[in-house]
Design a protein around this motif. Structure first.
Motif, short mmCIF file in Angstrom:
data_model
loop_
_atom_site.label_atom_id
_atom_site.label_comp_id
_atom_site.label_asym_id
_atom_site.label_seq_id
_atom_site.Cartn_x
_atom_site.Cartn_y
_atom_site.Cartn_z
N ILE A 1 0.87 -1.17 0.00
CA ILE A 1 0.00 0.00 0.00
C ILE A 1 0.91 1.21 0.00
O ILE A 1 1.75 1.37 0.89
N GLU A 2 0.74 2.10 -0.98
CA GLU A 2 1.70 3.19 -1.16
C GLU A 2 0.98 4.49 -1.51
O GLU A 2 0.08 4.53 -2.35
N ASN A 3 1.38 5.57 -0.82
CA ASN A 3 0.89 6.93 -1.10
C ASN A 3 -0.63 7.01 -1.09
O ASN A 3 -1.25 7.61 -1.97
N CYS A 4 -1.23 6.43 -0.09
CA CYS A 4 -2.69 6.48 0.07
C CYS A 4 -3.04 7.38 1.25
O CYS A 4 -2.31 7.45 2.24
N TYR A 5 -4.22 8.04 1.15
CA TYR A 5 -4.64 9.01 2.16
C TYR A 5 -6.07 8.71 2.60
O TYR A 5 -6.95 8.49 1.76
N ASN A 6 -6.27 8.72 3.91
CA ASN A 6 -7.62 8.57 4.45
C ASN A 6 -8.02 9.80 5.25
O ASN A 6 -7.28 10.26 6.12
N TYR A 7 -9.24 10.32 4.94
CA TYR A 7 -9.80 11.46 5.65
C TYR A 7 -11.07 11.09 6.42
O TYR A 7 -11.63 11.92 7.13
N GLY A 8 -11.54 9.86 6.27
CA GLY A 8 -12.78 9.45 6.92
C GLY A 8 -12.54 8.90 8.31
O GLY A 8 -11.47 8.39 8.64
N ASN A 9 -13.57 8.99 9.16
CA ASN A 9 -13.50 8.41 10.50
C ASN A 9 -13.79 6.92 10.45
O ASN A 9 -14.57 6.44 9.62
N ILE A 10 -13.14 6.15 11.36
CA ILE A 10 -13.24 4.70 11.39
C ILE A 10 -13.86 4.26 12.71
O ILE A 10 -13.43 4.69 13.77
N GLN A 11 -14.88 3.39 12.63
CA GLN A 11 -15.53 2.85 13.82
C GLN A 11 -15.65 1.34 13.68
O GLN A 11 -16.19 0.85 12.68
N ALA A 12 -15.15 0.58 14.68
CA ALA A 12 -15.23 -0.87 14.63
C ALA A 12 -15.01 -1.43 16.02
O ALA A 12 -14.60 -0.72 16.94
N ARG A 13 -15.25 -2.74 16.17
CA ARG A 13 -14.95 -3.37 17.44
C ARG A 13 -13.45 -3.44 17.66
O ARG A 13 -12.94 -3.11 18.73
N GLY A 14 -12.70 -3.88 16.65
CA GLY A 14 -11.26 -4.00 16.78
C GLY A 14 -10.60 -4.23 15.43
O GLY A 14 -11.26 -4.24 14.40
N LYS A 15 -9.26 -4.38 15.44
CA LYS A 15 -8.47 -4.52 14.21
C LYS A 15 -8.87 -3.45 13.20
O LYS A 15 -9.28 -3.73 12.08
N ALA A 16 -8.74 -2.20 13.63
CA ALA A 16 -9.19 -1.08 12.81
C ALA A 16 -8.13 0.00 12.80
O ALA A 16 -7.40 0.21 13.77
N ALA A 17 -8.04 0.73 11.66
CA ALA A 17 -7.04 1.78 11.52
C ALA A 17 -7.38 2.71 10.37
O ALA A 17 -8.24 2.40 9.53
N GLY A 18 -6.66 3.82 10.31
CA GLY A 18 -6.89 4.79 9.26
C GLY A 18 -6.51 4.29 7.88
O GLY A 18 -7.13 4.69 6.89
N ILE A 19 -5.52 3.40 7.77
CA ILE A 19 -5.13 2.86 6.46
C ILE A 19 -5.65 1.45 6.28
O ILE A 19 -6.41 1.18 5.35
N THR A 20 -5.26 0.49 7.12
CA THR A 20 -5.77 -0.87 6.98
C THR A 20 -5.98 -1.51 8.34
O THR A 20 -5.13 -1.38 9.23
#
Length: 288
Positions: free
Chosen positions: A154-173
């Protein structure tokens, strides 16, 4: 939306869908199921997609050798599991996602949910997600990919959205098994455990890394394994995994119960040349 199924070596380009897609498996705004070596280019979806599993803003499922390039989604994708703003399931290791943008929210009731790809295949390059990504009950959720395979990067990717989950969650993957380079997260991440600004969880025996990545979002959890870059990596008993975090910067606040760190929450990997500028708070064990 436009095509139900495309066979081997099909090329689909310059297509726009404006009709909503409802209640299907392999549901996509342009294509439901793509066979071997299918190429998508310059396609746009302007209608909402609702599917049970393997649902995406552009395509539901991509088999071996697919290329998805210059695709844009403006819509809401909802369903159960394996959902993405662009592609739900690019599970084969030879599928590439390049220069894609998602503006819509992606919401599932289960696992493997991403702003660009639910299950990300080979390379994800120069992609942007602006939509919020949510699992109401489960794991593997990310701004770019919910879960990734063990080849490519995964290269040069951008996330601006909010992330909601129980677990194993992040801004990129949410869960990573590959290198991540030059990626930036601006979205807040909220959940229970294994949360990170870039990577939530790395599986045992994985060969994975984060290099020159930046997190600007706040990471908030009710339990353990919370980091500004990486949440959790547990080395396998066999010792075959290799995880490195190099030249990364965290600027976001990190808050949890215990096992909290500005760069990594709970890891046996190697951390080099990283900087934490964020506030760290926990009721138990924590580190800068």
């Amino acid at each position: 939306g436009i095509i139900v199924e495309a066979g081997k070596t099909t090329t689909i380009s310059g297509v726009t869908n404006k009709g909503n897609i409802l209640n299907g498996r392999y549901a996509g705004g342009v294509l439901g199921w793509a066979g071997v070596d299918v190429t998508f280019a310059d396609c746009t979806n302007l209608a909402n997609v609702k599917g049970r599993a393997s649902a995406g803003g552009i395509v539901g499922y991509v088999a071996s050798g697919g290329v998805l390039e210059n695709l844009t989604g403006y819509v809401t994708v909802t369903g159960n599991d394996t959902l993405g703003g662009i592609v739900g399931n690019a599970e084969n290791q030879a599928s590439d996602v390049i220069n894609c943008v998602n503006y819509g929210n992606v919401t599932g009731t289960s696992y493997i949910i991403g702003g660009i790809a639910g299950s990300g295949g080979h390379n994800l390059t120069n992609c942007f997600n602006f939509g919020n990504v949510t699992s109401t009950a489960n794991d593997c959720v990310g701004g770019i990919a919910g879960s990734t395979k063990n080849t490519g990067k995964i290269e040069n990717c951008y996330n601006y959205g909010n992330i909601q989950a129980r677990g194993k969650a992040a801004g990129i993957t949410g869960q990573s098994n590959k290198p991540i380079e030059g990626c930036v997260n601006y979205g807040n991440v909220n959940g229970t455990w294994a949360l990170g600004g870039v990577i939530g969880y790395i599986a045992p025996d994985a060969i994975a890394s984060a290099t020159n990545c930046v997190n600007n979002g706040n990471i908030t959890a009710s339990s353990t394994g919370i980091g500004g870059i990486l949440g959790i990596y547990y080395e396998a008993a066999t010792g075959t995994g290799t995880v490195t975090i190099t030249g990364c910067v965290n600027n976001g606040k990190v808050k949890g119960t215990w096992g909290i760190g500005g760069i990594a929450g709970d890891t046996l990997g190697e951390i080099t040349g990283c900087v934490n500028n964020g506030e760290i708070s926990a009721s138990g064990d924590l580190g800068g």
